[in-house]
Design a protein around this motif. Structure first.
Motif, mmCIF file in Angstrom:
data_model
loop_
_atom_site.group_PDB
_atom_site.id
_atom_site.type_symbol
_atom_site.label_atom_id
_atom_site.label_comp_id
_atom_site.label_asym_id
_atom_site.label_seq_id
_atom_site.Cartn_x
_atom_site.Cartn_y
_atom_site.Cartn_z
ATOM 1 N N ALA A 1 0.833 -1.207 0.000
ATOM 2 C CA ALA A 1 0.000 0.000 0.000
ATOM 3 C C ALA A 1 0.871 1.262 0.000
ATOM 4 O O ALA A 1 0.544 2.251 -0.670
ATOM 5 C CB ALA A 1 -0.937 -0.001 1.203
ATOM 6 N N ALA A 2 1.981 1.210 0.729
ATOM 7 C CA ALA A 2 2.893 2.356 0.756
ATOM 8 C C ALA A 2 3.510 2.584 -0.622
ATOM 9 O O ALA A 2 3.643 3.731 -1.077
ATOM 10 C CB ALA A 2 3.988 2.142 1.798
ATOM 11 N N VAL A 3 3.871 1.498 -1.306
ATOM 12 C CA VAL A 3 4.426 1.621 -2.658
ATOM 13 C C VAL A 3 3.385 2.233 -3.586
ATOM 14 O O VAL A 3 3.685 3.156 -4.349
ATOM 15 C CB VAL A 3 4.888 0.249 -3.197
ATOM 16 C CG1 VAL A 3 5.216 0.327 -4.683
ATOM 17 C CG2 VAL A 3 6.087 -0.257 -2.413
ATOM 18 N N ARG A 4 2.167 1.724 -3.494
ATOM 19 C CA ARG A 4 1.102 2.242 -4.362
ATOM 20 C C ARG A 4 0.873 3.736 -4.119
ATOM 21 O O ARG A 4 0.741 4.517 -5.060
ATOM 22 C CB ARG A 4 -0.187 1.469 -4.127
ATOM 23 C CG ARG A 4 -1.292 1.903 -5.031
ATOM 24 C CD ARG A 4 -2.523 1.075 -4.857
ATOM 25 N NE ARG A 4 -3.542 1.497 -5.810
ATOM 26 C CZ ARG A 4 -4.757 1.059 -5.800
ATOM 27 N NH1 ARG A 4 -5.138 0.160 -4.931
ATOM 28 N NH2 ARG A 4 -5.629 1.489 -6.688
ATOM 29 N N GLY A 5 0.845 4.131 -2.874
ATOM 30 C CA GLY A 5 0.671 5.547 -2.559
ATOM 31 C C GLY A 5 1.814 6.394 -3.094
ATOM 32 O O GLY A 5 1.596 7.487 -3.636
ATOM 33 N N ALA A 6 3.029 5.888 -2.972
ATOM 34 C CA ALA A 6 4.194 6.630 -3.454
ATOM 35 C C ALA A 6 4.176 6.752 -4.981
ATOM 36 O O ALA A 6 4.471 7.819 -5.535
ATOM 37 C CB ALA A 6 5.471 5.943 -2.988
ATOM 38 N N VAL A 7 3.799 5.676 -5.664
ATOM 39 C CA VAL A 7 3.720 5.723 -7.127
ATOM 40 C C VAL A 7 2.603 6.669 -7.563
ATOM 41 O O VAL A 7 2.764 7.448 -8.510
ATOM 42 C CB VAL A 7 3.528 4.309 -7.722
ATOM 43 C CG1 VAL A 7 3.185 4.374 -9.210
ATOM 44 C CG2 VAL A 7 4.781 3.480 -7.499
ATOM 45 N N ASN A 8 1.475 6.631 -6.871
ATOM 46 C CA ASN A 8 0.387 7.556 -7.195
ATOM 47 C C ASN A 8 0.821 9.004 -7.008
ATOM 48 O O ASN A 8 0.479 9.869 -7.814
ATOM 49 C CB ASN A 8 -0.854 7.257 -6.352
ATOM 50 C CG ASN A 8 -1.594 6.035 -6.819
ATOM 51 O OD1 ASN A 8 -1.415 5.568 -7.932
ATOM 52 N ND2 ASN A 8 -2.433 5.489 -5.957
ATOM 53 N N GLY A 9 1.563 9.281 -5.955
ATOM 54 C CA GLY A 9 2.062 10.636 -5.736
ATOM 55 C C GLY A 9 3.003 11.074 -6.845
ATOM 56 O O GLY A 9 2.954 12.218 -7.316
ATOM 57 N N LEU A 10 3.873 10.167 -7.281
ATOM 58 C CA LEU A 10 4.780 10.457 -8.389
ATOM 59 C C LEU A 10 3.994 10.721 -9.660
ATOM 60 O O LEU A 10 4.260 11.688 -10.390
ATOM 61 C CB LEU A 10 5.751 9.293 -8.583
ATOM 62 C CG LEU A 10 6.713 9.386 -9.767
ATOM 63 C CD1 LEU A 10 7.690 10.543 -9.586
ATOM 64 C CD2 LEU A 10 7.473 8.069 -9.918
ATOM 65 N N LEU A 11 3.012 9.880 -9.934
ATOM 66 C CA LEU A 11 2.176 10.056 -11.118
ATOM 67 C C LEU A 11 1.453 11.395 -11.082
ATOM 68 O O LEU A 11 1.410 12.115 -12.087
ATOM 69 C CB LEU A 11 1.169 8.907 -11.232
ATOM 70 C CG LEU A 11 0.265 8.921 -12.457
ATOM 71 C CD1 LEU A 11 1.073 8.778 -13.742
ATOM 72 C CD2 LEU A 11 -0.768 7.815 -12.360
ATOM 73 N N ASP A 12 0.899 11.755 -9.943
ATOM 74 C CA ASP A 12 0.218 13.044 -9.803
ATOM 75 C C ASP A 12 1.150 14.204 -10.140
ATOM 76 O O ASP A 12 0.767 15.145 -10.848
ATOM 77 C CB ASP A 12 -0.312 13.237 -8.377
ATOM 78 C CG ASP A 12 -1.481 12.342 -8.051
ATOM 79 O OD1 ASP A 12 -2.044 11.724 -8.969
ATOM 80 O OD2 ASP A 12 -1.819 12.243 -6.857
ATOM 81 N N GLU A 13 2.362 14.135 -9.631
ATOM 82 C CA GLU A 13 3.338 15.203 -9.859
ATOM 83 C C GLU A 13 3.686 15.314 -11.346
ATOM 84 O O GLU A 13 3.752 16.416 -11.899
ATOM 85 C CB GLU A 13 4.607 14.909 -9.049
ATOM 86 C CG GLU A 13 5.613 16.009 -9.049
ATOM 87 C CD GLU A 13 5.217 17.218 -8.219
ATOM 88 O OE1 GLU A 13 5.714 18.317 -8.523
ATOM 89 O OE2 GLU A 13 4.417 17.072 -7.274
ATOM 90 N N ILE A 14 3.888 14.182 -11.993
ATOM 91 C CA ILE A 14 4.256 14.207 -13.411
ATOM 92 C C ILE A 14 3.075 14.631 -14.283
ATOM 93 O O ILE A 14 3.241 15.364 -15.261
ATOM 94 C CB ILE A 14 4.835 12.853 -13.850
ATOM 95 C CG1 ILE A 14 6.154 12.599 -13.096
ATOM 96 C CG2 ILE A 14 5.074 12.815 -15.353
ATOM 97 C CD1 ILE A 14 6.731 11.215 -13.285
ATOM 98 N N ILE A 15 1.869 14.205 -13.913
ATOM 99 C CA ILE A 15 0.681 14.649 -14.657
ATOM 100 C C ILE A 15 0.537 16.168 -14.555
ATOM 101 O O ILE A 15 0.279 16.837 -15.558
ATOM 102 C CB ILE A 15 -0.591 13.932 -14.150
ATOM 103 C CG1 ILE A 15 -0.623 12.506 -14.671
ATOM 104 C CG2 ILE A 15 -1.856 14.681 -14.583
ATOM 105 C CD1 ILE A 15 -1.755 11.657 -14.120
ATOM 106 N N ALA A 16 0.703 16.704 -13.366
ATOM 107 C CA ALA A 16 0.592 18.161 -13.193
ATOM 108 C C ALA A 16 1.646 18.884 -14.025
ATOM 109 O O ALA A 16 1.351 19.908 -14.671
ATOM 110 C CB ALA A 16 0.736 18.520 -11.718
ATOM 111 N N GLU A 17 2.862 18.358 -14.017
ATOM 112 C CA GLU A 17 3.941 18.956 -14.806
ATOM 113 C C GLU A 17 3.592 18.918 -16.299
ATOM 114 O O GLU A 17 3.765 19.897 -17.018
ATOM 115 C CB GLU A 17 5.235 18.199 -14.539
ATOM 116 C CG GLU A 17 6.438 18.760 -15.225
ATOM 117 C CD GLU A 17 7.231 19.690 -14.350
ATOM 118 O OE1 GLU A 17 8.152 20.317 -14.870
ATOM 119 O OE2 GLU A 17 6.923 19.798 -13.146
#
Length: 90
Positions: free
Chosen positions: A42-58
């Protein structure tokens, strides 16, 4: 998206995610409890989702909403973003 390569904060996130994935592997190898493995995954999934969010915003800021982009550039950026969102939603 070569502009992302200049983002050391994104690389730092990826390194942390790699550490979290290694922790999942270690938990599985050492016969850790299901709860421990689930929490780590679950921690990995949350971290990957956070990374994805950041790259999508960029991507959105640089390839869709940036003033001065042509209509064609905006359309390409939007299509790329939509393809990622559709793939993620599956």
């Amino acid at each position: 998206m070569s502009h992302l390569s200049s983002r050391p904060d994104l690389l730092a996130r990826v390194h942390r995610i790699a550490g979290q994935v290694a922790a999942v592997e270690k938990a599985l190898s050492s016969d850790a409890s299901c709860a421990t493995v689930l929490h780590r995954v679950a921690a990995v999934r949350g971290a990957v989702n956070g990374l994805l969010d950041e790259i999508i915003a960029e991507h959105l800021n640089d390839h869709v909403a940036l003033p001065g982009l042509s209509d064609e550039e905006r359309a390409v950026g939007a299509d790329e973003l939509l393809a990622v969102i559709r793939r993620y939603a599956k």
